[in-house]
Scaffold this active site. Structure first.
Site, PDB file in Angstrom:
ATOM      1  CB  ALA A 170      -0.942   0.000   1.198  1.00  0.00           C
ATOM      2  CG  PHE A 171       4.876   3.349   1.925  1.00  0.00           C
ATOM      3  CD1 PHE A 171       4.404   4.259   2.867  1.00  0.00           C
ATOM      4  CD2 PHE A 171       6.079   3.611   1.302  1.00  0.00           C
ATOM      5  CE1 PHE A 171       5.121   5.409   3.172  1.00  0.00           C
ATOM      6  CE2 PHE A 171       6.813   4.752   1.598  1.00  0.00           C
ATOM      7  CZ  PHE A 171       6.332   5.653   2.542  1.00  0.00           C
ATOM      8  CD  GLU A 172       5.706  -0.036  -1.704  1.00  0.00           C
ATOM      9  OE1 GLU A 172       6.603   0.205  -0.880  1.00  0.00           O
ATOM     10  OE2 GLU A 172       4.737  -0.799  -1.461  1.00  0.00           O
ATOM     11  NE  ARG A 196     -14.111  -3.102   6.867  1.00  0.00           N
ATOM     12  CZ  ARG A 196     -13.938  -3.692   8.049  1.00  0.00           C
ATOM     13  NH1 ARG A 196     -13.252  -4.820   8.136  1.00  0.00           N
ATOM     14  NH2 ARG A 196     -14.457  -3.172   9.141  1.00  0.00           N
ATOM     15  CD  GLU A 199       1.620  -9.223  18.337  1.00  0.00           C
ATOM     16  OE1 GLU A 199       2.720  -9.054  18.897  1.00  0.00           O
ATOM     17  OE2 GLU A 199       1.066 -10.324  18.233  1.00  0.00           O
ATOM     18  CG  HIS A 241       4.356  -1.122   9.488  1.00  0.00           C
ATOM     19  ND1 HIS A 241       5.445  -0.492   8.927  1.00  0.00           N
ATOM     20  CD2 HIS A 241       3.710  -1.737   8.464  1.00  0.00           C
ATOM     21  CE1 HIS A 241       5.454  -0.712   7.627  1.00  0.00           C
ATOM     22  NE2 HIS A 241       4.415  -1.467   7.319  1.00  0.00           N
ATOM     23  CG  LEU A 279      -2.913  -0.823   4.713  1.00  0.00           C
ATOM     24  CD1 LEU A 279      -3.089   0.673   4.922  1.00  0.00           C
ATOM     25  CD2 LEU A 279      -1.449  -1.203   4.759  1.00  0.00           C
ATOM     26  CB  ILE A 280      -4.264  -6.918   8.271  1.00  0.00           C
ATOM     27  CG1 ILE A 280      -5.151  -7.247   7.061  1.00  0.00           C
ATOM     28  CG2 ILE A 280      -4.731  -7.671   9.515  1.00  0.00           C
ATOM     29  CD1 ILE A 280      -5.094  -8.676   6.596  1.00  0.00           C
TER      30      ILE A 280
END
Length: 154
Positions: A56-58, A128, A86, A89, A82-83
Protein backbone atom coordinates in the site's frame (compact mmCIF):
# COMPACT_ATOMS: atom_id res chain seq x y z
CA UNK A 1 -31.82 25.42 -10.07
CA UNK A 2 -29.51 22.85 -11.67
CA UNK A 3 -28.63 19.56 -10.06
CA UNK A 4 -25.74 17.45 -11.27
CA UNK A 5 -25.28 13.75 -10.59
CA UNK A 6 -23.01 11.21 -12.19
CA UNK A 7 -23.94 7.71 -13.29
CA UNK A 8 -21.75 4.64 -12.97
CA UNK A 9 -21.02 3.89 -16.62
CA UNK A 10 -17.63 2.86 -18.01
CA UNK A 11 -18.56 3.60 -21.63
CA UNK A 12 -15.79 5.70 -23.21
CA UNK A 13 -13.95 5.97 -19.88
CA UNK A 14 -10.22 5.40 -19.43
CA UNK A 15 -9.57 4.11 -15.93
CA UNK A 16 -6.61 2.75 -14.01
CA UNK A 17 -6.52 0.42 -11.03
CA UNK A 18 -3.46 0.54 -8.79
CA UNK A 19 -3.47 -2.51 -6.55
CA UNK A 20 -1.03 -3.67 -3.93
CA UNK A 21 0.15 -7.28 -3.80
CA UNK A 22 0.66 -7.55 -0.04
CA UNK A 23 -2.03 -9.73 1.59
CA UNK A 24 -2.26 -11.31 -1.85
CA UNK A 25 -5.54 -13.21 -2.09
CA UNK A 26 -7.56 -10.38 -0.54
CA UNK A 27 -5.81 -7.72 -2.64
CA UNK A 28 -6.32 -9.85 -5.76
CA UNK A 29 -10.05 -10.06 -4.99
CA UNK A 30 -10.28 -6.26 -4.77
CA UNK A 31 -8.47 -5.72 -8.07
CA UNK A 32 -10.43 -8.39 -9.94
CA UNK A 33 -13.72 -7.10 -8.53
CA UNK A 34 -12.91 -3.57 -9.66
CA UNK A 35 -11.82 -4.74 -13.12
CA UNK A 36 -14.88 -6.95 -13.59
CA UNK A 37 -17.17 -4.08 -12.57
CA UNK A 38 -15.50 -1.81 -15.14
CA UNK A 39 -16.21 -4.35 -17.88
CA UNK A 40 -19.77 -5.06 -16.68
CA UNK A 41 -20.53 -1.34 -16.78
CA UNK A 42 -19.58 -1.06 -20.44
CA UNK A 43 -15.85 -0.46 -20.28
CA UNK A 44 -13.46 -1.71 -22.94
CA UNK A 45 -10.46 -3.84 -21.91
CA UNK A 46 -8.08 -1.60 -23.85
CA UNK A 47 -9.22 1.40 -21.78
CA UNK A 48 -8.41 -0.22 -18.44
CA UNK A 49 -4.88 -0.16 -17.04
CA UNK A 50 -4.02 -2.34 -14.05
CA UNK A 51 -0.79 -1.68 -12.16
CA UNK A 52 0.29 -3.95 -9.30
CA UNK A 53 2.68 -2.64 -6.65
CA UNK A 54 4.33 -4.45 -3.73
CA UNK A 55 2.38 -2.81 -0.90
CA UNK A 56 0.00 0.00 0.00
CA UNK A 57 2.87 2.40 0.71
CA UNK A 58 3.82 2.27 -2.98
CA UNK A 59 0.34 3.25 -4.20
CA UNK A 60 0.65 7.07 -3.93
CA UNK A 61 3.94 7.35 -5.87
CA UNK A 62 2.50 5.05 -8.55
CA UNK A 63 -0.62 7.21 -8.74
CA UNK A 64 1.59 10.26 -9.26
CA UNK A 65 3.49 8.45 -12.03
CA UNK A 66 0.20 7.66 -13.80
CA UNK A 67 -1.08 11.20 -13.32
CA UNK A 68 2.05 12.64 -14.95
CA UNK A 69 2.37 10.01 -17.69
CA UNK A 70 0.57 12.01 -20.37
CA UNK A 71 -2.29 9.50 -20.53
CA UNK A 72 -5.61 11.11 -19.63
CA UNK A 73 -7.43 8.94 -17.11
CA UNK A 74 -10.99 9.75 -16.14
CA UNK A 75 -10.61 8.03 -12.75
CA UNK A 76 -8.30 5.78 -10.78
CA UNK A 77 -9.13 3.13 -8.19
CA UNK A 78 -6.56 2.47 -5.46
CA UNK A 79 -6.87 -1.07 -4.04
CA UNK A 80 -4.98 -2.54 -1.13
CA UNK A 81 -5.19 -4.32 2.19
CA UNK A 82 -3.82 -3.11 5.52
CA UNK A 83 -4.29 -5.40 8.51
CA UNK A 84 -3.51 -4.11 11.98
CA UNK A 85 -0.63 -5.87 13.68
CA UNK A 86 1.08 -5.60 17.03
CA UNK A 87 3.20 -2.55 16.12
CA UNK A 88 2.33 0.98 15.01
CA UNK A 89 3.40 0.25 11.40
CA UNK A 90 -0.25 -0.10 10.29
CA UNK A 91 -1.16 3.33 11.69
CA UNK A 92 1.70 5.10 9.92
CA UNK A 93 1.02 3.44 6.57
CA UNK A 94 -2.77 3.88 6.71
CA UNK A 95 -2.51 7.56 7.66
CA UNK A 96 0.10 8.45 5.06
CA UNK A 97 -1.43 6.50 2.19
CA UNK A 98 -4.94 7.85 2.73
CA UNK A 99 -3.71 11.43 3.11
CA UNK A 100 -1.57 11.30 -0.02
CA UNK A 101 -4.30 9.72 -2.15
CA UNK A 102 -6.68 12.47 -1.10
CA UNK A 103 -4.07 15.15 -1.84
CA UNK A 104 -3.38 13.74 -5.31
CA UNK A 105 -7.09 13.59 -6.13
CA UNK A 106 -7.53 17.24 -5.23
CA UNK A 107 -4.22 18.37 -6.78
CA UNK A 108 -4.97 16.73 -10.14
CA UNK A 109 -8.75 17.29 -10.00
CA UNK A 110 -9.32 13.61 -10.72
CA UNK A 111 -11.49 11.06 -8.93
CA UNK A 112 -9.22 8.60 -7.11
CA UNK A 113 -11.21 6.22 -4.97
CA UNK A 114 -9.87 4.72 -1.76
CA UNK A 115 -10.56 1.00 -2.03
CA UNK A 116 -7.96 0.12 0.56
CA UNK A 117 -9.20 -2.15 3.30
CA UNK A 118 -8.04 -1.14 6.76
CA UNK A 119 -9.03 -3.96 9.08
CA UNK A 120 -8.21 -5.25 12.54
CA UNK A 121 -7.80 -8.85 11.33
CA UNK A 122 -7.81 -11.07 8.24
CA UNK A 123 -11.44 -12.16 8.74
CA UNK A 124 -12.62 -8.54 8.76
CA UNK A 125 -10.57 -7.83 5.64
CA UNK A 126 -12.20 -10.74 3.78
CA UNK A 127 -15.63 -9.42 4.75
CA UNK A 128 -14.81 -6.14 3.00
CA UNK A 129 -13.57 -8.02 -0.07
CA UNK A 130 -16.97 -9.46 -0.89
CA UNK A 131 -16.89 -12.76 1.01
CA UNK A 132 -19.56 -11.61 3.45
CA UNK A 133 -21.14 -8.32 2.51
CA UNK A 134 -19.84 -5.38 0.55
CA UNK A 135 -16.95 -5.56 -1.90
CA UNK A 136 -14.66 -2.56 -1.66
CA UNK A 137 -13.18 -3.14 -5.14
CA UNK A 138 -16.63 -3.14 -6.74
CA UNK A 139 -17.92 -0.13 -4.82
CA UNK A 140 -14.66 1.74 -5.46
CA UNK A 141 -14.98 1.26 -9.22
CA UNK A 142 -18.66 2.24 -9.21
CA UNK A 143 -17.84 5.40 -7.25
CA UNK A 144 -14.89 6.24 -9.53
CA UNK A 145 -17.07 5.95 -12.63
CA UNK A 146 -19.90 7.93 -11.08
CA UNK A 147 -17.50 10.71 -10.11
CA UNK A 148 -15.81 10.68 -13.53
CA UNK A 149 -19.21 11.11 -15.18
CA UNK A 150 -20.09 13.89 -12.75
CA UNK A 151 -16.81 15.69 -13.51
CA UNK A 152 -17.64 15.54 -17.24
CA UNK A 153 -20.96 17.25 -16.52
CA UNK A 154 -19.59 20.05 -14.35
Amino acid sequence: MKTFKGIASAKDMRVAIVGSCFNGPIADALVSGAAQTFLELGGAEDRLTIVRVPGAFEIPCTLKKLLTSGIEYHAIVACGVLIKGETTHYDHIADQVSARISELSVEYNLPITFSIITAPCVDSAWQRAGIKGSHLGVSGMRTALEMADLFKKL
